[in-house]
Enzyme design. Structure first.
Site, short mmCIF file in Angstrom:
data_model
loop_
_atom_site.label_atom_id
_atom_site.label_comp_id
_atom_site.label_asym_id
_atom_site.label_seq_id
_atom_site.Cartn_x
_atom_site.Cartn_y
_atom_site.Cartn_z
CG HIS A 184 4.29 20.58 38.66
ND1 HIS A 184 3.69 19.35 38.70
CD2 HIS A 184 3.86 21.15 37.55
CE1 HIS A 184 2.60 19.17 37.79
NE2 HIS A 184 2.97 20.48 36.83
CG HIS A 192 4.30 25.86 29.98
ND1 HIS A 192 4.39 25.98 31.51
CD2 HIS A 192 3.52 24.98 30.11
CE1 HIS A 192 3.70 25.37 32.12
NE2 HIS A 192 3.08 24.65 31.31
#
Length: 422
Positions: free
Chosen positions: A256, A391
Site C-alpha cells: 500500500h 492491478h
C-alpha cells in the site's frame, strides 16, 4: 588512449520495445479475464486455470474493477470491450444495487442483507467514471447515483475522510476507519474530478492524503498506518489475532505504501493540471513512502519478492507475495522516475518487472499467479484462484501515460487526438 564513452541506456519504461511487451501482456490479461463474465449479470471469480469457480456469483468488487478495465480497453479500441463494460454497468445498476436503501452490496450473495462498505463504493465510483469516459450506456446514471451515496453517507467533512461502513439501512456506522478504503477513494476522486470538472473531488482526495499520509505515515517513518479508531487514533493491534485477513491484515502492508506513492504523484499532477494549490509534501512523501516500502519489504527474508505484511518492528509477518504489490511497486517506480528523472527509480522498475516476468506471469494457464509463498511457489493462503484485471492491467498501462489525467480520461484524450489526426 582513453576509453570511449558509452551513453547510459534510456529507462526501460520509456523504450518502445518495452511498451510493445506491455501492450501484448495487457491483451493477454484481457483475453484471459473475459471468462469471468456471468450470464446472470456481473463478473465472478476465476480459478487458477481461468474458469469460473463452481457456483460462482457476481462480486461487486470484481464487477467494478472489470468494468473499469474494460471501459479503458474500449477507449483503446479493443473489440468486445465495450459490451463487457456495459455488462458490468448493467449489473451495478441492477443486480448488485440495493434498490430499497441505496448503495451497493458486496456481492450477489449479500442481496437483501449485508453492510455497505466504503471500499466497495470507491470502486463503484471508479467504474462509473471510467464508463462515463468511454460513453458506456448507463455510465452517467451510475456516476450520479454513486456520488449521491458518497455525499449522503460516506464522506465526512468533519473528518476530511471517508467513513468505513454502515448497516444495510445506514442506521449504524462502524466504529473503525481504514486507510485502504480511503486510498481507493483517492483514486476514485481524482478520476471523478477529471470527469465532472469539479475541484471538490481533488480537494477531498488531498484531504484524505493529508490525514493518512502526511499526518500519520510521515510520523511513522513513512510506513502507512492501516487501521484507526473512529477518532483517527491508530489501532496498532487491530486483527493481531487474525493477521491473514484479506482486507484488513494485522500490521503494515508495504504494497500500500507503493500504491500511495503513485497516487500522491497522480494527485500532485492533477492539482497542477488544473492550476490548484499543490503542496510540496506530495512529492516528498511519495519519495519516502517508496523508500520505506523497498527497505522493509523487498528481499527481506532472503528470497526475491515483496512480503505481504510486516510488524511494527519492521519484521516480516506474512511472507507470502501478492501479485498486486509488484504491480503497484512497478507503477510507483515508473511514476517517480517520470516525475524526478532519477535513474535509481528506473533500476527499481526493471527489478520489479523482472520479478513479475520470472515468477508471477503464468504462461501455462494464463494471467498472473494471484499469490506466491515465501519460496515463490503458487499459494492460496489469502487468495485462491486468479485475480481480476485491475492491478496487473493498470501496471501495463500506467508507465505509458502521463501522471495526469487519470487512466480513463488519459485514454479518452488519446482517442480524441487520434480522431483529430484522421
Amino acid at each position: 588512449m582513453s576509453k570511449s564513452y558509452t551513453p547510459p541506456l534510456s529507462p526501460l519504461y520509456s523504450r518502445s520495445g518495452h511498451h510493445q511487451w506491455l501492450n501484448q501482456e495487457r491483451q493477454r490479461l484481457l483475453d484471459f479475464s473475459r471468462a469471468s463474465r456471468l450470464a446472470s449479470g456481473g463478473f465472478g471469480p476465476l480459478d487458477a486455470k481461468g474458469e469460473l469457480i463452481e457456483g460462482a456469483t457476481a462480486s461487486t468488487m470484481i464487477t467494478t474493477r472489470m468494468t473499469h478495465c474494460f471501459a479503458i480497453a474500449s477507449l483503446e479500441g479493443i473489440p468486445g470491450a465495450h459490451a463487457l463494460a456495459k455488462h458490468g454497468v448493467d449489473a451495478l445498476l441492477g443486480l448488485l444495487q440495493d434498490t430499497e436503501h441505496g448503495g451497493w452490496y458486496d456481492d450477489e450473495k449479500e442481496i437483501g442483507k449485508g453492510d455497505k462498505q466504503a471500499y466497495i463504493h470507491a470502486f463503484v465510483a471508479l467504474a462509473a467514471s471510467s464508463a462515463e469516459a468511454a460513453n458506456i450506456p448507463g455510465g452517467h446514471q451510475l456516476m450520479e447515483q454513486v456520488i449521491t451515496v458518497i455525499d449522503s453517507h460516506f464522506w465526512s467533512d468533519a473528518e476530511g475522510c471517508m467513513r468505513e461502513s454502515f448497516s444495510r439501512d445506514w442506521s449504524t456506522a462502524e466504529e473503525y476507519r481504514g486507510a485502504n478504503s480511503n486510498m481507493h477513494s483517492v483514486e476514485a476522486f481524482i478520476a471523478l474530478g477529471d470527469i465532472t470538472g469539479q475541484p471538490l473531488w481533488r480537494l477531498r482526495a488531498l484531504s484524505i492524503a493529508r490525514q493518512i499520509i502526511h499526518l500519520h505515515a510521515a510520523h511513522n517513518q513513512h510506513a502507512v498506518v492501516e487501521h484507526f479508531e473512529a477518532d483517527w487514533t491508530p489501532n496498532r493491534e487491530y486483527n493481531a489475532d487474525n493477521p491473514v485477513d484479506p482486507f484488513r491484515p494485522y500490521g503494515l502492508t508495504p504494497g500500500h505504501a507503493f500504491e500511495w506513492s503513485r497516487l500522491l504523484l497522480n494527485l500532485e499532477h492533477s492539482l497542477l493540471r488544473y492550476g490548484e494549490d499543490t503542496p510540496g509534501w506530495l512529492l516528498a512523501d511519495a519519495r519516502q513512502l517508496f523508500e520505506t516500502a523497498c527497505n522493509t519489504s523487498w528481499n527481506v527474508d532472503g528470497q526475491p519478492g515483496i512480503v505481504y505484511t510486516v510488524d511494527w518492528n519492521e519484521q516480516p509477518k506474512i511472507h507470502h507475495r501478492m501479485h498486486w504489490t509488484l504491480a503497484e511497486a512497478s507503477a510507483a517506480a515508473a511514476a517517480l522516475g517520470q516525475r524526478t528523472g532519477e535513474r535509481r527509480y528506473a533500476s527499481w522498475y526493471r527489478t520489479f518487472w523482472d520479478y513479475i516476468a520470472n515468477y508471477l506471469v503464468d504462461l501455462k494457464h494464463g494471467s498472473w499467479h494471484h499469490e506466491l509463498d515465501r519460496d515463490n511457489q503458487p499459494s492460496a493462503l489469502l487468495w485462491g484462484g486468479k485475480a481480476d484485471l485491475y492491478h496487473a492491467y493498470q501496471a501495463t498501462l500506467l508507465p505509458q501515460l502521463p501522471l495526469s489525467p487519470s487512466l480513463a480520461s488519459a485514454m479518452r484524450l488519446r482517442a480524441q487526438q487520434h480522431t483529430n489526426e484522421l
